[in-house]
Scaffold this active site. Sequence first.
Site, short mmCIF file in Angstrom:
data_model
loop_
_atom_site.label_atom_id
_atom_site.label_comp_id
_atom_site.label_asym_id
_atom_site.label_seq_id
_atom_site.Cartn_x
_atom_site.Cartn_y
_atom_site.Cartn_z
N ASN A 1 7.96 -6.35 -3.90
CA ASN A 1 6.72 -6.24 -4.68
C ASN A 1 6.84 -4.99 -5.54
O ASN A 1 6.77 -3.87 -5.02
CB ASN A 1 5.53 -6.13 -3.72
CG ASN A 1 4.24 -5.78 -4.44
OD1 ASN A 1 4.14 -5.92 -5.66
ND2 ASN A 1 3.25 -5.33 -3.68
N LYS B 1 4.79 -3.88 -7.75
CA LYS B 1 3.50 -3.25 -8.09
C LYS B 1 3.47 -2.94 -9.61
O LYS B 1 3.98 -3.73 -10.40
CB LYS B 1 3.27 -2.01 -7.24
CG LYS B 1 3.53 -2.29 -5.75
CD LYS B 1 3.12 -1.17 -4.86
CE LYS B 1 3.57 -1.47 -3.44
NZ LYS B 1 2.95 -0.61 -2.45
N HIS C 1 -3.03 -8.59 -1.18
CA HIS C 1 -2.31 -7.34 -0.87
C HIS C 1 -3.34 -6.25 -0.59
O HIS C 1 -4.41 -6.20 -1.21
CB HIS C 1 -1.41 -6.96 -2.05
CG HIS C 1 -0.50 -5.82 -1.71
ND1 HIS C 1 -0.93 -4.50 -1.74
CD2 HIS C 1 0.78 -5.80 -1.29
CE1 HIS C 1 0.08 -3.71 -1.37
NE2 HIS C 1 1.13 -4.47 -1.10
N GLU D 1 -3.58 -3.29 -1.48
CA GLU D 1 -4.02 -2.53 -2.66
C GLU D 1 -5.06 -3.30 -3.46
O GLU D 1 -5.98 -2.71 -4.02
CB GLU D 1 -2.80 -2.15 -3.52
CG GLU D 1 -2.02 -1.03 -2.87
CD GLU D 1 -0.54 -1.01 -3.17
OE1 GLU D 1 -0.09 -1.66 -4.15
OE2 GLU D 1 0.20 -0.35 -2.42
N GLU E 1 1.12 -6.54 6.92
CA GLU E 1 1.39 -5.24 6.30
C GLU E 1 0.36 -4.24 6.80
O GLU E 1 -0.74 -4.11 6.21
CB GLU E 1 1.29 -5.36 4.79
CG GLU E 1 2.32 -6.29 4.18
CD GLU E 1 2.65 -5.88 2.75
OE1 GLU E 1 3.82 -5.59 2.50
OE2 GLU E 1 1.74 -5.82 1.93
N GLY F 1 3.94 2.54 1.99
CA GLY F 1 4.22 3.68 1.12
C GLY F 1 4.17 5.02 1.82
O GLY F 1 4.14 6.07 1.17
N SER G 1 6.96 0.30 4.48
CA SER G 1 8.05 1.27 4.57
C SER G 1 9.36 0.67 5.10
O SER G 1 10.08 1.30 5.87
CB SER G 1 7.62 2.48 5.41
OG SER G 1 6.56 3.16 4.76
N GLY H 1 7.97 -2.78 -0.80
CA GLY H 1 7.41 -2.15 -1.99
C GLY H 1 8.41 -1.18 -2.59
O GLY H 1 9.31 -1.55 -3.34
N GLY H 2 8.30 0.09 -2.22
CA GLY H 2 9.10 1.16 -2.81
C GLY H 2 10.59 0.86 -2.89
O GLY H 2 11.22 1.05 -3.94
C1 PEP Z 1 3.88 -3.12 -0.08
O1 PEP Z 1 3.19 -2.53 -0.89
O2 PEP Z 1 3.77 -4.35 0.06
C2 PEP Z 1 4.80 -2.33 0.72
C3 PEP Z 1 5.22 -2.85 1.83
O3 PEP Z 1 5.14 -1.09 0.23
P1 PEP Z 1 6.24 -0.09 0.85
O4 PEP Z 1 7.47 -0.90 1.18
O5 PEP Z 1 6.49 0.90 -0.23
O6 PEP Z 1 5.64 0.51 2.08
#
Ligand code: PEP
Length: 253
Positions: free
Chosen positions: A10, A12, A97, A99, A169, A175, A215, A236-237
């Site tokens: 993802n 973002k 999600h 966010e 999640e 994050g 993460s 994500g990241g």
């Molecule tokens: C996400 O936003 O779906 C996510 C899992 O982010 P991260 O991997 O950065 O924690």
Amino acid sequence: MSRRPIIAGNWKLNKTHSEARQFLLKLRNGIAGIDNPPEVLICPPSVVLETAVDATREGGIAIGAQNVYWESAGAFTGEISTEMLESLGVSHVLIGHSERRALFGESDEDVNRKLLKVLSGTLTPVVCVGEVLAEREAGKTEHVVVEQVKNALLGVAHEHARRIVLAYEPVWAIGTGLSATPDQANTVHGLIRRSVGAIFGDAVADELRVLYGGSVNPDNTAGLMAESDVDGVLVGGASLDAGAFAGIIRAAV
Ligand code: PEP
């Protein structure tokens, strides 16, 4: 039951048109030759979807949207419909999600409306659920996650249930660099599977893919994927770097 894993990224609010193209070419090379590859999914920003679909025509990487609206057309400034996504060749869409829930006020009811609309078309929905830290510390994880799952699935027809992917999640892990342990993730994934089984029966629950997100990186993927109820990861990241994301895909197989 063997379920084909999904490794999803993802992005973002990240990456321009040319950055997306470069990433996807690099990722394609980075994962070439993997035996028994998992499903690989990238969810870029909506304005980059067409570029991403175009750059992945050779197959091996699916493209998903990060959000969608529940109406097909009309006076809904800024929104995007399932029909628009389908017409671009997008195959998946994230719904709910954390966010979207926290920053844009998306409720369980909105998530449910979006899911029902997506299931009326051809997209594969990836429905995100998860508790915030205060809820975990108060021992409410189970209740919060089960409620989110049940509310999301309200009114879903049995014949559509098999298309749904769920993503656990935990919000405190997104994050933060603080992933859930494999055991913590597996416990909640088992709970999600049983909740879906209670609604749609064991056959649907056995096929259901439940992804873990929060993460995830190349070093913690194998441990998470070794768990019986973890069927993939949503990243994500670490999905912003093609090398790191390819490392996650390799660690997952
Ligand atoms: C996400 O936003 O779906 C996510 C899992 O982010 P991260 O991997 O950065 O924690």
